[in-house]
Design a protein around this motif. Structure first.
Motif, short mmCIF file in Angstrom:
data_model
loop_
_atom_site.label_atom_id
_atom_site.label_comp_id
_atom_site.label_asym_id
_atom_site.label_seq_id
_atom_site.Cartn_x
_atom_site.Cartn_y
_atom_site.Cartn_z
N SER A 77 0.73 -1.24 -0.01
CA SER A 77 -0.13 0.04 -0.14
C SER A 77 0.73 1.32 -0.10
O SER A 77 1.96 1.29 0.55
CB SER A 77 -0.83 -0.05 1.34
OG SER A 77 -1.54 1.22 1.44
N ALA A 78 0.37 2.23 -0.49
CA ALA A 78 0.98 3.57 -0.47
C ALA A 78 0.92 4.20 0.90
O ALA A 78 1.81 4.84 1.30
CB ALA A 78 0.14 4.54 -1.59
N ALA A 79 0.14 3.46 1.88
CA ALA A 79 0.27 3.88 3.14
C ALA A 79 1.45 3.89 3.76
O ALA A 79 1.74 4.52 4.89
CB ALA A 79 -0.76 3.12 3.92
N THR A 80 2.45 2.85 3.28
CA THR A 80 3.85 2.60 3.66
C THR A 80 4.45 3.91 3.71
O THR A 80 5.62 4.15 4.30
CB THR A 80 4.45 1.67 2.95
OG1 THR A 80 4.66 1.88 1.71
CG2 THR A 80 3.83 0.09 2.99
N TYR A 81 4.09 4.80 2.89
CA TYR A 81 5.13 5.99 2.55
C TYR A 81 4.58 7.16 3.77
O TYR A 81 5.65 8.29 3.78
CB TYR A 81 4.54 6.82 1.29
CG TYR A 81 5.13 5.99 0.18
CD1 TYR A 81 6.74 5.74 -0.03
CD2 TYR A 81 4.56 5.52 -1.04
CE1 TYR A 81 7.08 5.29 -1.28
CE2 TYR A 81 4.75 4.96 -2.09
CZ TYR A 81 6.28 4.80 -2.14
OH TYR A 81 6.74 4.06 -3.25
N GLY A 82 3.19 6.85 4.57
CA GLY A 82 3.22 7.85 5.29
C GLY A 82 2.86 9.37 4.98
O GLY A 82 2.35 9.30 3.71
N LEU A 83 3.62 10.15 5.41
CA LEU A 83 3.22 11.88 4.81
C LEU A 83 4.40 12.19 3.98
O LEU A 83 4.90 13.26 3.68
CB LEU A 83 3.36 12.66 6.11
CG LEU A 83 2.00 12.69 6.89
CD1 LEU A 83 2.13 13.47 8.00
CD2 LEU A 83 0.65 12.62 6.20
N GLY A 84 5.10 11.17 3.36
CA GLY A 84 6.35 11.28 2.49
C GLY A 84 7.49 10.86 2.89
O GLY A 84 8.71 11.06 2.31
N ASN A 85 7.56 10.47 4.25
CA ASN A 85 8.84 10.14 4.86
C ASN A 85 8.97 8.84 5.09
O ASN A 85 10.01 8.53 5.85
CB ASN A 85 8.98 10.89 6.14
CG ASN A 85 7.75 10.79 7.08
OD1 ASN A 85 6.79 9.97 6.73
ND2 ASN A 85 7.60 11.45 8.16
N ASN A 86 8.35 7.92 4.62
CA ASN A 86 8.40 6.37 4.58
C ASN A 86 8.05 5.95 6.19
O ASN A 86 8.61 4.98 6.50
CB ASN A 86 9.76 5.85 4.20
CG ASN A 86 10.06 6.04 2.78
OD1 ASN A 86 8.92 5.69 1.87
ND2 ASN A 86 10.97 6.56 2.28
N ILE A 87 7.55 6.74 6.77
CA ILE A 87 7.00 6.47 8.02
C ILE A 87 5.38 6.41 8.28
O ILE A 87 4.73 7.39 8.22
CB ILE A 87 7.67 7.20 9.27
CG1 ILE A 87 9.01 7.39 9.33
CG2 ILE A 87 7.11 7.18 10.60
CD1 ILE A 87 9.67 8.36 10.01
N PRO A 88 4.72 5.20 8.11
CA PRO A 88 3.36 5.18 8.15
C PRO A 88 2.75 6.11 9.51
O PRO A 88 3.35 6.30 10.30
CB PRO A 88 2.99 3.75 8.24
CG PRO A 88 4.38 2.97 7.83
CD PRO A 88 5.53 3.95 8.20
N THR A 89 1.56 6.19 8.99
CA THR A 89 0.90 7.15 9.92
C THR A 89 -0.17 6.51 10.81
O THR A 89 -0.92 7.06 11.90
CB THR A 89 0.25 8.39 9.42
OG1 THR A 89 -0.73 8.03 8.55
CG2 THR A 89 1.33 9.31 8.81
#
Length: 265
Positions: free
Chosen positions: A99-111
Motif C-alpha cells: 500500500s501507498a500507506a507505507t509512505y506515510g506523509l512522504g517520509n516512509n513512516i506510516p501514520t
C-alpha cells in the motif's frame, strides 16, 4: 500454458477482480479466505504452496481506522510471514499487495497501524523470499466495492448517496482504476523481484472524481479533518512495473464505472 495459483483475499475488492482475470485465462486457483481454520491448516496450506506456480497475496484487513494492533498485525503481518516462509521453502514467487500507506506523509513512516502492518509484511517478504514483488496501491476505485462500507472509495460512496461531502483545502490523490490494478498484478508476475507503485501517476482533486460521476458535492468544516490526514499522494512513474502503464485516467475510469453500474441494473 495454464498455471496453478494461490490467491488470498478473493472475498475483497481487488482479490475478487484478480481472481476473475486469472480464471478467464483458464488458470487454476486455490483461494485462501480470511478464515483462521483455513490459515491454520498447516498441511493443506503447505501442500498447496508446494504444488503452485505462484502466489498472489492480496488478502488483508483494509480498515485503515482499526486501532486493534493485535488484530491488524495478526492478519496483515503474522499470517503473511507464514505464507512467505512457505514460499521461500519451495522457491515460489509472491506478488504482494502492499500500500501507498507505507509512505506515510512522504517520509516512509506510516501514520497508522494499517500502514505499519503493510510495511512490516513487505520488508519481511523482501528479506525472506528470493522471488518477491510488492505492489504499493494508491487510491483504487471501481466496480466491486459494495462490501467495503466506510472503506469503499469516495467514487462508490458518492454514487450510492447521490451527493458527497468533501474535505476543504483541495487535497489531491492519485486515483487508480480497478482494471488497471488487475493488469498491474498480471504484469508483476512476469518479474522476479522489486517494489513498485501502482497509481496513475497524476494527483487529482476529489472534486474531479466526484464530478466525473455526475455527483454534486459540498464541503465539511476544517475541524473534521483528522490530524494524520494525507493531503497529497502521487505514484512515482519511475517506480512503475516494467511493461505496464495505466490505461484509465479519472475521466475514463469514472465513465467506465458509471457504465458498469448501469449495466448491473
Amino acid at each position: 500454458m495454464n498455471k496453478n495459483f494461490i490467491i488470498t483475499g478473493t472475498e475483497g475488492f481487488i482479490g475478487k477482480a484478480v481472481l476473475k482475470a486469472l480464471k478467464s485465462r483458464g488458470d487454476c486457483v486455490y483461494q485462501i479466505h480470511q478464515d483462521k481454520n483455513q490459515w491454520e491448516n498447516d498441511l493443506e496450506l503447505e501442500n498447496q504452496v508446494k504444488d503452485c506456480d505462484g502466489i498472489f497475496h492480496i488478502g488483508a484487513i483494509s480498515d485503515t481506522t482499526l486501532q486493534d494492533c493485535n488484530e491488524m498485525l495478526y492478519w496483515n503481518y503474522t499470517l503473511s510471514k507464514k505464507l512467505f516462509n512457505l514460499a521461500r521453502k519451495y522457491n515460489k514467487k509472491v506478488v504482494y499487495s502492499s500500500s501507498a500507506a507505507t509512505y506515510g506523509l512522504g517520509n516512509n513512516i506510516p501514520t497508522n497501524i494499517y500502514g505499519w502492518s503493510k510495511k512490516l509484511a513487505e520488508e519481511y517478504g523482501l528479506k525472506a523470499c528470493e522471488k518477491f514483488v510488492a505492489l504499493r496501491y494508491f487510491n483504487v476505485y471501481g466496480p466491486g466495492e459494495e462490501h467495503k462500507g466506510k472503506m469503499a472509495s469516495v467514487a462508490y460512496q458518492a454514487y450510492q448517496k447521490g451527493s458527497f461531502t468533501l474535505f476543504p483545502n483541495k487535497p489531491l490523490r492519485d486515483f487508480i482504476y480497478i482494471k488497471d490494478v488487475v493488469n498491474a498484478n498480471l504484469a508483476a508476475f512476469k518479474l522476479d523481484r522489486g517494489v513498485f507503485d501502482v497509481g496513475y501517476g497524476e494527483p487529482m482533486l476529489f472534486e474531479d472524481l466526484v464530478s466525473g460521476m455526475g455527483i454534486k458535492y459540498d464541503y465539511t468544516t476544517e475541524d473534521k479533518i483528522p490530524s494524520w490526514y494525507q493531503y497529497y499522494t502521487c505514484a512515482d512513474k519511475n517506480m512503475r512495473i516494467p511493461g505496464w502503464e495505466p490505461y484509465y485516467p479519472v475521466s475514463d475510469g469514472t465513465f467506465d464505472y458509471i457504465k458498469c453500474k448501469l449495466n448491473e441494473k
